[in-house]
Structure formats: C-alpha cells, structure tokens
Scaffold this motif. Sequence first.
Motif, mmCIF file in Angstrom:
data_model
loop_
_atom_site.group_PDB
_atom_site.id
_atom_site.type_symbol
_atom_site.label_atom_id
_atom_site.label_comp_id
_atom_site.label_asym_id
_atom_site.label_seq_id
_atom_site.Cartn_x
_atom_site.Cartn_y
_atom_site.Cartn_z
ATOM 1 N N VAL A 177 -96.854 -55.530 35.698
ATOM 2 C CA VAL A 177 -95.876 -56.520 35.250
ATOM 3 C C VAL A 177 -96.112 -57.834 35.981
ATOM 4 C CG1 VAL A 177 -93.419 -57.126 35.283
ATOM 5 C CG2 VAL A 177 -94.133 -54.859 34.519
ATOM 6 N N ARG A 178 -96.302 -57.759 37.289
ATOM 7 C CA ARG A 178 -96.567 -58.965 38.082
ATOM 8 C C ARG A 178 -97.800 -59.683 37.566
ATOM 9 N NH1 ARG A 178 -100.502 -60.244 40.886
ATOM 10 N NH2 ARG A 178 -100.400 -61.928 42.360
ATOM 11 N N ASP A 179 -98.878 -58.957 37.360
ATOM 12 C CA ASP A 179 -100.118 -59.563 36.882
ATOM 13 C C ASP A 179 -99.919 -60.221 35.516
ATOM 14 O OD1 ASP A 179 -101.285 -58.638 39.203
ATOM 15 O OD2 ASP A 179 -102.335 -56.969 38.236
ATOM 16 N N ARG A 180 -99.160 -59.575 34.651
ATOM 17 C CA ARG A 180 -98.907 -60.121 33.317
ATOM 18 C C ARG A 180 -98.068 -61.400 33.401
ATOM 19 N NH1 ARG A 180 -98.961 -57.989 27.927
ATOM 20 N NH2 ARG A 180 -98.624 -59.848 26.694
ATOM 21 N N LEU A 181 -97.067 -61.394 34.287
ATOM 22 C CA LEU A 181 -96.241 -62.595 34.451
ATOM 23 C C LEU A 181 -97.072 -63.759 34.987
ATOM 24 C CD1 LEU A 181 -92.928 -61.070 35.858
ATOM 25 C CD2 LEU A 181 -93.349 -61.994 33.554
ATOM 26 N N ILE A 182 -97.911 -63.486 35.968
ATOM 27 C CA ILE A 182 -98.781 -64.537 36.508
ATOM 28 C C ILE A 182 -99.698 -65.062 35.404
ATOM 29 C CG2 ILE A 182 -100.698 -65.015 38.100
ATOM 30 C CD1 ILE A 182 -97.987 -64.912 39.518
ATOM 31 N N ALA A 183 -100.259 -64.165 34.611
ATOM 32 C CA ALA A 183 -101.150 -64.583 33.518
ATOM 33 C C ALA A 183 -100.419 -65.478 32.525
ATOM 34 C CB ALA A 183 -101.727 -63.355 32.819
ATOM 35 N N GLN A 184 -99.131 -65.238 32.306
ATOM 36 C CA GLN A 184 -98.370 -66.040 31.350
ATOM 37 C C GLN A 184 -98.092 -67.454 31.857
ATOM 38 O OE1 GLN A 184 -94.919 -63.808 30.131
ATOM 39 N NE2 GLN A 184 -96.160 -62.276 29.090
ATOM 40 N N THR A 185 -98.343 -67.719 33.123
ATOM 41 C CA THR A 185 -98.154 -69.076 33.648
ATOM 42 C C THR A 185 -99.396 -69.927 33.465
ATOM 43 O OG1 THR A 185 -98.939 -68.628 35.906
ATOM 44 C CG2 THR A 185 -96.595 -68.193 35.440
ATOM 45 N N ARG A 186 -100.494 -69.336 33.053
ATOM 46 C CA ARG A 186 -101.772 -70.047 33.074
ATOM 47 C C ARG A 186 -102.307 -70.578 31.755
ATOM 48 N NH1 ARG A 186 -103.961 -66.134 37.572
ATOM 49 N NH2 ARG A 186 -103.345 -67.389 39.351
ATOM 50 N N PRO A 187 -101.841 -70.172 30.601
ATOM 51 C CA PRO A 187 -102.499 -70.641 29.376
ATOM 52 C C PRO A 187 -102.619 -72.152 29.263
ATOM 53 C CG PRO A 187 -100.945 -68.920 28.842
ATOM 54 C CD PRO A 187 -100.775 -69.237 30.307
ATOM 55 N N LEU A 188 -101.610 -72.869 29.693
ATOM 56 C CA LEU A 188 -101.651 -74.319 29.582
ATOM 57 C C LEU A 188 -101.909 -74.988 30.930
ATOM 58 C CD1 LEU A 188 -98.571 -74.754 27.221
ATOM 59 C CD2 LEU A 188 -100.996 -74.706 26.601
ATOM 60 N N ALA A 189 -102.314 -74.216 31.906
ATOM 61 C CA ALA A 189 -102.465 -74.741 33.257
ATOM 62 C C ALA A 189 -103.548 -75.797 33.316
ATOM 63 C CB ALA A 189 -102.793 -73.619 34.228
ATOM 64 N N ARG A 190 -103.240 -76.846 34.049
ATOM 65 C CA ARG A 190 -104.214 -77.909 34.269
ATOM 66 C C ARG A 190 -104.640 -77.845 35.727
ATOM 67 N NH1 ARG A 190 -100.058 -80.040 31.221
ATOM 68 N NH2 ARG A 190 -99.002 -80.738 33.091
ATOM 69 N N SER A 191 -105.907 -77.994 35.962
ATOM 70 C CA SER A 191 -106.408 -77.951 37.334
ATOM 71 C C SER A 191 -106.018 -79.223 38.074
ATOM 72 C CB SER A 191 -107.928 -77.817 37.318
ATOM 73 O OG SER A 191 -108.442 -77.854 38.610
ATOM 74 N N ARG A 192 -105.757 -79.105 39.376
ATOM 75 C CA ARG A 192 -105.517 -80.289 40.206
ATOM 76 C C ARG A 192 -106.783 -81.103 40.354
ATOM 77 N NH1 ARG A 192 -101.567 -78.451 45.167
ATOM 78 N NH2 ARG A 192 -100.040 -77.515 43.828
ATOM 79 N N ARG A 193 -107.865 -80.377 40.347
ATOM 80 C CA ARG A 193 -109.172 -81.050 40.540
ATOM 81 C C ARG A 193 -109.743 -81.377 39.167
ATOM 82 N NH1 ARG A 193 -110.089 -76.083 43.560
ATOM 83 N NH2 ARG A 193 -109.030 -76.392 45.514
ATOM 84 N N ARG A 194 -110.033 -82.617 38.946
ATOM 85 C CA ARG A 194 -110.615 -83.000 37.647
ATOM 86 C C ARG A 194 -111.951 -83.612 37.853
ATOM 87 N NH1 ARG A 194 -105.948 -84.781 33.564
ATOM 88 N NH2 ARG A 194 -104.980 -82.793 33.652
#
Length: 194
Positions: A177-194
């Motif tokens: 469940v934890r891993d799935r919740l963390i994964a759900q935060t990332r689809p639109l994640a933008r990296s700090r480093r560009r």
Amino acid sequence: MPASAYTRTKQPEQVRRALLDHAASIAMDHGVSGVTVQAVAAAAGVTKGGLFHHFGSKQALIEGLFADLLARVDAEIDTAIEADPRLHGSFTRAYVNAVFTGKAFGFATPWAALSMVVVTDPSLRRLWNNWLKARLKRHRATDGTPDLQIVRLAADGAWLSYVTTGQTRMSADFRAVRDRLIAQTRPLARSRRR
C-alpha cells in the motif's frame, strides 16, 4: 531520589527534556492514562513542584509531549523533502513515509498507538490540525492537488487501520500500500534539476 535527580537549579532545559522523555516512556509502557504527575516527577527525579514549574498541569504535560512529537515529525519530513529530487508531491511523499516507516510517528514506533489520543482529546486534535494546516499551506504549490490529498488521506486511513488492529509490525500488504501511494505521487512529478 533516583540517581538521575537534578541537583542544580540552573538546568531548566535538561529538566524539561527529562520530564518529556520520562512522560513519553511511561505513555509508551502504560498508555497516556498512565502519565501521572507523580509518576513522571519521580521518574525524572524532580518534585511535583518542579514538574509544575515546566508544565502547569498534567494536560499541559501531555500537550508538551505531542508538541515534541510534532517537532520530531516536522524535522523528519523536512529532511525527506530536502532529499527528494522532485518538487511536485515532495511533502506528500515525506508524509506517507513518515506515517508508514518514520522514526518519530511511523507504524513501528510506540508513538503510533499513543497518537490515537489525538482523535478524542480536543486540545491535542487542535495541535494536530494546526500543524497539518500550516504544512499544507507551506506546501500548497507542490502538494495542493486533490490527487495528492487523496494519497495523504489514504495514508491516514492505513495508519488508523494499523493502530486499531493492534499490529506490531508492518506487513507485506501495508508495504505494498505504501509503495502504491508513493507511486501515485509521481506521475506528474517534475524534477528539481532541469
């Protein structure tokens, strides 16, 4: 008086810290109802008057315990946010990790079950709500989306399920469940480093 008694009068921060630490230890062993003024004062090696000098009542001591816990959770979350390479969702990921595996508040800590008192005690609930509102306001730009709110609410639900069932270690199901919740935060994640 125990060997840990404070004989110098000019150690207010050490005495306060000892009172909080002993109150936490008693609460973990006997629940919040076991935290009595007499028990905490005796464990810390101070008089009841010494305890009342730092905390005006048992309730003030309990509130001090929770404020101390929130400060620890805050530090843990800040460290995780700083280490996260992605801005979007960084607070939510740190929050989920604090709930599931954190050292201050996570499933495996003795504080997990004690934190249930927040549900029933209005002053502790107010402390929690104020902390959470301040965090959400601070991280609105990176974590203000409904999708991330759903993730945080799901983490809260997992925490409630964990502590109310009396589990003592995180199962493979909860890790998933934890891993799935963390994964759900990332689809639109933008990296700090560009």
